[in-house]
Scaffold this active site. Structure first.
Site, PDB file in Angstrom:
ATOM      1  N   ARG A   1      18.498   1.956 -14.584  1.00 19.65           N
ATOM      2  CA  ARG A   1      19.587   2.857 -14.908  1.00 19.65           C
ATOM      3  C   ARG A   1      20.735   2.327 -14.315  1.00 19.65           C
ATOM      4  O   ARG A   1      21.911   2.719 -14.920  1.00 19.65           O
ATOM      5  CB  ARG A   1      19.306   4.292 -14.821  1.00 19.65           C
ATOM      6  CG  ARG A   1      18.178   4.867 -15.690  1.00 19.65           C
ATOM      7  CD  ARG A   1      17.832   6.269 -15.110  1.00 19.65           C
ATOM      8  NE  ARG A   1      18.803   7.164 -15.318  1.00 19.65           N
ATOM      9  CZ  ARG A   1      19.151   7.966 -16.347  1.00 19.65           C
ATOM     10  NH1 ARG A   1      18.295   7.826 -17.606  1.00 19.65           N
ATOM     11  NH2 ARG A   1      20.018   8.879 -16.333  1.00 19.65           N
TER      12      ARG A   1
ATOM     13  N   GLU B   1      29.218  -9.964 -29.734  1.00 18.54           N
ATOM     14  CA  GLU B   1      27.887  -9.537 -28.597  1.00 18.54           C
ATOM     15  C   GLU B   1      27.475 -10.588 -27.923  1.00 18.54           C
ATOM     16  O   GLU B   1      26.966 -10.542 -26.576  1.00 18.54           O
ATOM     17  CB  GLU B   1      26.772  -9.094 -29.972  1.00 18.54           C
ATOM     18  CG  GLU B   1      25.433  -8.759 -29.148  1.00 18.54           C
ATOM     19  CD  GLU B   1      25.273  -7.563 -28.079  1.00 18.54           C
ATOM     20  OE1 GLU B   1      26.535  -7.253 -28.050  1.00 18.54           O
ATOM     21  OE2 GLU B   1      24.529  -7.529 -27.450  1.00 18.54           O
TER      22      GLU B   1
ATOM     23  N   HIS C   1      47.167 -17.498 -33.160  1.00 21.33           N
ATOM     24  CA  HIS C   1      48.077 -16.623 -32.914  1.00 21.33           C
ATOM     25  C   HIS C   1      48.314 -16.256 -31.440  1.00 21.33           C
ATOM     26  O   HIS C   1      48.452 -15.154 -31.111  1.00 21.33           O
ATOM     27  CB  HIS C   1      47.661 -15.233 -33.763  1.00 21.33           C
ATOM     28  CG  HIS C   1      47.629 -15.467 -35.267  1.00 21.33           C
ATOM     29  ND1 HIS C   1      48.866 -15.957 -36.034  1.00 21.33           N
ATOM     30  CD2 HIS C   1      46.881 -15.750 -36.181  1.00 21.33           C
ATOM     31  CE1 HIS C   1      48.581 -16.236 -37.175  1.00 21.33           C
ATOM     32  NE2 HIS C   1      47.147 -16.091 -37.360  1.00 21.33           N
TER      33      HIS C   1
ATOM     34  N   ASN D   1      22.947  14.184 -11.072  1.00 24.74           N
ATOM     35  CA  ASN D   1      23.351  13.335 -11.870  1.00 24.74           C
ATOM     36  C   ASN D   1      24.626  13.839 -12.686  1.00 24.74           C
ATOM     37  O   ASN D   1      24.556  15.037 -12.948  1.00 24.74           O
ATOM     38  CB  ASN D   1      22.657  12.761 -12.968  1.00 24.74           C
ATOM     39  CG  ASN D   1      21.327  11.980 -12.407  1.00 24.74           C
ATOM     40  OD1 ASN D   1      21.347  11.702 -11.465  1.00 24.74           O
ATOM     41  ND2 ASN D   1      20.623  11.595 -13.412  1.00 24.74           N
ATOM     42  N   GLY D   2      25.855  13.078 -12.787  1.00 23.28           N
ATOM     43  CA  GLY D   2      27.019  13.748 -13.425  1.00 23.28           C
ATOM     44  C   GLY D   2      28.196  13.625 -12.631  1.00 23.28           C
ATOM     45  O   GLY D   2      28.129  13.136 -11.763  1.00 23.28           O
TER      46      GLY D   2
ATOM     47  N   LYS E   1      22.414   1.401 -17.266  1.00 20.55           N
ATOM     48  CA  LYS E   1      21.624   1.295 -18.432  1.00 20.55           C
ATOM     49  C   LYS E   1      22.207   2.579 -19.485  1.00 20.55           C
ATOM     50  O   LYS E   1      22.166   2.285 -20.567  1.00 20.55           O
ATOM     51  CB  LYS E   1      20.139   1.535 -18.369  1.00 20.55           C
ATOM     52  CG  LYS E   1      19.307   1.286 -19.673  1.00 20.55           C
ATOM     53  CD  LYS E   1      19.473  -0.299 -20.172  1.00 20.55           C
ATOM     54  CE  LYS E   1      18.845  -0.395 -21.480  1.00 20.55           C
ATOM     55  NZ  LYS E   1      19.239  -1.536 -22.143  1.00 20.55           N
TER      56      LYS E   1
ATOM     57  N   TRP F   1      24.606   6.143  -8.571  1.00 21.86           N
ATOM     58  CA  TRP F   1      25.619   5.074  -9.199  1.00 21.86           C
ATOM     59  C   TRP F   1      26.935   5.867  -8.842  1.00 21.86           C
ATOM     60  O   TRP F   1      27.294   6.648  -9.294  1.00 21.86           O
ATOM     61  CB  TRP F   1      25.416   4.995 -10.527  1.00 21.86           C
ATOM     62  CG  TRP F   1      26.369   3.893 -11.219  1.00 21.86           C
ATOM     63  CD1 TRP F   1      25.744   2.505 -11.422  1.00 21.86           C
ATOM     64  CD2 TRP F   1      27.601   4.149 -11.841  1.00 21.86           C
ATOM     65  NE1 TRP F   1      26.921   1.799 -12.179  1.00 21.86           N
ATOM     66  CE2 TRP F   1      27.855   2.717 -12.255  1.00 21.86           C
ATOM     67  CE3 TRP F   1      28.370   4.913 -12.132  1.00 21.86           C
ATOM     68  CZ2 TRP F   1      29.026   2.556 -13.050  1.00 21.86           C
ATOM     69  CZ3 TRP F   1      29.555   4.884 -12.890  1.00 21.86           C
ATOM     70  CH2 TRP F   1      29.690   3.419 -13.319  1.00 21.86           C
TER      71      TRP F   1
ATOM     72  N   LYS G   1      27.189 -10.226 -23.733  1.00 22.77           N
ATOM     73  CA  LYS G   1      25.847 -10.437 -23.048  1.00 22.77           C
ATOM     74  C   LYS G   1      26.064 -11.366 -21.958  1.00 22.77           C
ATOM     75  O   LYS G   1      25.656 -11.136 -20.714  1.00 22.77           O
ATOM     76  CB  LYS G   1      24.924 -10.999 -23.916  1.00 22.77           C
ATOM     77  CG  LYS G   1      24.217 -10.374 -25.033  1.00 22.77           C
ATOM     78  CD  LYS G   1      23.073  -9.166 -24.357  1.00 22.77           C
ATOM     79  CE  LYS G   1      23.779  -8.235 -23.969  1.00 22.77           C
ATOM     80  NZ  LYS G   1      23.792  -7.109 -24.939  1.00 22.77           N
TER      81      LYS G   1
ATOM     82  N   GLU H   1      28.215  -9.309 -19.006  1.00 24.71           N
ATOM     83  CA  GLU H   1      27.589  -8.486 -18.398  1.00 24.71           C
ATOM     84  C   GLU H   1      26.453  -9.282 -17.409  1.00 24.71           C
ATOM     85  O   GLU H   1      26.330  -8.468 -15.931  1.00 24.71           O
ATOM     86  CB  GLU H   1      26.803  -7.288 -19.173  1.00 24.71           C
ATOM     87  CG  GLU H   1      26.166  -7.692 -20.292  1.00 24.71           C
ATOM     88  CD  GLU H   1      25.797  -6.189 -20.998  1.00 24.71           C
ATOM     89  OE1 GLU H   1      25.191  -6.674 -21.958  1.00 24.71           O
ATOM     90  OE2 GLU H   1      25.876  -5.010 -20.443  1.00 24.71           O
TER      91      GLU H   1
ATOM     92  N   CYS I   1      22.530   6.717 -12.486  1.00 21.48           N
ATOM     93  CA  CYS I   1      22.082   7.729 -11.579  1.00 21.48           C
ATOM     94  C   CYS I   1      20.624   8.206 -12.008  1.00 21.48           C
ATOM     95  O   CYS I   1      20.449   8.081 -13.291  1.00 21.48           O
ATOM     96  CB  CYS I   1      22.625   9.256 -11.133  1.00 21.48           C
ATOM     97  SG  CYS I   1      24.308   8.755 -10.378  1.00 21.48           S
TER      98      CYS I   1
END
Ligand code: AGP
Length: 609
Positions: free
Chosen positions: A27, A482, A505, A100-101, A604, A74, A486, A489, A2
């Site tokens: 964002r 990492e 295993h 936002n929130g 973001k 969002w 990447k 996403e 947001c």
């Protein structure tokens, strides 16, 4: 996650709000809208989908105004639809609100308002705010907002305009970032600094519990509980607007990958020379480590992966036990810590809700908190006991690249200096490490230019696969994690990273004919062991991409693609090995036609838990 913008001044608000929203696109969002105040009325335009849809709707709307608020949403409560988009308003269009929130007690407030006959038009938690402001309004917007927010539980950044109060925006912050940009006869409001960098470099950064009363000639900040005026210091930002532009690149992500040599250089500036590491400008010194019995590193996502690198560094160089935790887990267990624990929180945005909560928990329990943060003036930077700024410049792509690199590079500096302070390494070893660190930016540059073409070809092969495995041992395992994140996403391919020795295993059962396995093998002492694991997967039909040192693989009957790195001490190899993986995820996503800078469902800055 947001984005809020607001403008009041002498110019047309529409294009300025839209420009601000565009700057906040990174964002993450799934709908957008703005509200303008015109001739004692409010005009609200909102659209599900990307900003282009809102832009089109605004183009057909001839309303002119010099004040307004805007939002990219969002979705949390209710699907991404036009109705659920912000701004929200009361039944009479007296007030427009962006938020936002999450309002945790919205359900009980909604029931109360429904019983009073209010009619709701959305499924959001936000709409209760508009109705409450309307209920409490007695001629003063700030008073109505202040009464409203005292009833709200949860996290919020809110901005409100009223049809009755020309040229006034009232905004409130609690646990969700909000800044006020200061101009000449115009002022701005945003959830993040890049929104209005084209207009000003002077900001007020709101603290939790503060309310901003914004008009074009002045901005007053109050504590919304005591209603007393707060004397704020102006925060001057040294990022310029151009740094947050694409500068000819198709995507921010590629630009940011290519900026890494410079961003590491910027981090190292004045902190490292041929003889010494000098952390004096960060304010940290020997005392931070002399009394430290253990280190806990807490972060989320990519920042968490940088913490995993640090565990190996601190344990190998400084011989201090290190525990690394995902912040959302750490905050809800009962971590054992005391004043002899150093907690290091890592965050690009400095606003990640879980990381911020972990910081507060650690402080409550008496630990000292050192933060690695990229965004100046962010909540984590302000609340930590010590801060090391990452100096990566604005990172706009949702997938973090240059901030990650600088997180790891900052850990190189701090762990090495801690080892020096605690006499864990001798002068000769220190000099050898320093020499390598100084070469690092140039070596990163070389890797980018050496491997890009090769990686593009590999990416073309990978687009036909659905699952990709990454393996590595020790520091290489952290790089594999990492690399897999990447790829997931931005290309939406399923990717998993495993410690190479752990495959047999269980996971080996998934390795089948033609499945790509990416092996990172830069720890020289473990190369043979990693190579045995590579052979294990090869003999089950896997296609191997190996990332290792130049000239290291003498005979090759196993590896299908070999990416070679220039030599450096293998403690620091991770920052070379991650480059091909960043490029691989970028090009795979590009060939799959994915929305690289704003991948679906991701934000973001994750300001809700
Ligand atoms: C990185 O590519 C991700 N988008 C994400 O995992 C990110 O690192 C995480 O959300 C933490 O963010 P922060 O560094 O701003 O705290």
């Amino acid at each position: 996650m947001c984005g809020i913008v607001g403008y009041v001044g002498n110019k047309s608000a529409k294009p300025i709000l839209l420009e601000g929203l565009k700057k906040l696109e990174y964002r993450g969002y799934d709908s957008a809208g703005i509200a303008l105040q015109v001739d004692q009325a409010l005009d609200v335009i909102k659209k599900q989908g990307k900003l282009e849809k809102l832009e089109k709707a605004l183009h057909n709307n001839k309303v002119e105004s010099k004040i307004g608020i805007g939002h990219t949403r969002w979705a949390t409560h209710g699907k991404p639809t036009d109705e659920n988009s912000h701004p929200h308003y009361d039944a009479d269009y007296n007030f427009a609100v962006v938020h936002n929130g999450i309002i945790e007690n919205y359900q009980s407030i909604k029931e109360e308002l429904l019983a009073e006959g209010k009619v709701f038009t959305s499924e959001t938690d936000t709409e209760v705010i508009a109705h409450l402001v309307d209920k409490y309004y007695k001629g003063d917007l700030s008073e109505a907002v202040s009464r409203t927010v005292k009833r709200l539980e949860g996290s919020f950044a809110i901005a409100v305009i009223s049809k009755n109060e020309e040229g006034r925006i009232v905004a409130v912050r609690k646990d969700s970032p909000l800044i006020v940009g200061l101009g000449q006869n115009e002022n701005f409001l945003a959830s993040d600094i890049p929104a209005f960098l084209n207009y000003t470099d002077q900001f007020y950064i709101l603290e939790d519990g503060e309310m901003a009363d914004i008009r074009k000639e002045e901005v007053k900040i109050y504590d919304y509980l005591t209603e007393k005026l707060v004397a704020k210091e102006i925060f001057e930002v040294n990022w310029d607007a151009e740094m947050a532009e694409k500068q000819g690149y198709q995507h921010f992500m590629l630009k940011e990958i290519k900026e890494q040599p410079e961003s590491v250089k910027e981090l190292f500036k004045n902190k490292i020379n041929a003889e010494e590491i000098d952390l004096s400008q960060t304010g940290i010194d020997r005392s931070l480590f002399t009394d430290t019995h253990n280190i806990q590193i807490v972060a989320c996502g990519t920042a968490y992966h940088s913490g995993l690198v640090a565990k190996y560094l601190f344990e190998e160089l400084v011989e201090i036990p290190v525990q690394v935790d995902v912040a959302s887990e750490y905050r809800y267990r009962k971590p054992l810590l005391d004043e002899k624990t150093l907690v290091i929180v890592v965050s690009q945005s400095g606003e990640t809700a879980d990381t911020l909560a972990a910081l507060r928990l650690a402080q409550e329990k008496g630990a000292r908190v050192l933060a690695f943060v990229n965004v100046q003036g962010s909540s984590i930077a302000r609340e930590a006991d010590h801060v090391i700024y990452l100096k990566a410049g604005p990172e706009i792509a949702v997938a973090s690249t240059k901030a990650y690199t600088n997180m790891v590079a900052a850990f190189y500096l701090v762990s090495l200096q801690a080892a020096v302070w605690l006499n864990k390494i001798d002068e000769k070893r220190k000099q050898a490490y320093l020499k390598d660190l100084i070469r690092l930016p140039e070596l990163i540059r070389q890797v980018i230019s050496n491997v890009e073409t090769q990686i593009k070809l590999i990416a073309k092969e990978y687009i036909s696969h659905k699952n990709i495995f990454f393996i590595g041992r020790n520091l290489d395992y952290t790089i594999a994690l990492e690399g897999a994140l990447k790829l997931k996403e931005i290309s939406y391919l399923h990717a998993e990273a495993y410690p190479a020795g752990e495959l047999k295993h269980g996971t080996l059962a998934l390795v089948d004919e033609g499945i790509p396995v990416i092996a990172v093998a830069t720890r020289k002492d473990l190369f043979d062991k990693s190579y045995s694991n590579i052979k294990e997967v090869k003999s089950r039909g896997a296609e191997i991409l190996l990332i290792t040192w130049e000239g290291y693989l003498q005979e090759n009957d196993t590896v299908d693609h070999l990416v070679e790195l220039p030599d450096i001490n293998d403690l620091f190899a991770g920052l070379l090995a991650i480059i091909p993986l960043q490029l691989l995820s970028y090009y795979t996503a590009l060939y799959l036609d994915c929305d690289i800078d704003q991948p679906r469902n991701l934000a973001k800055s994750v300001t809700v838990e």
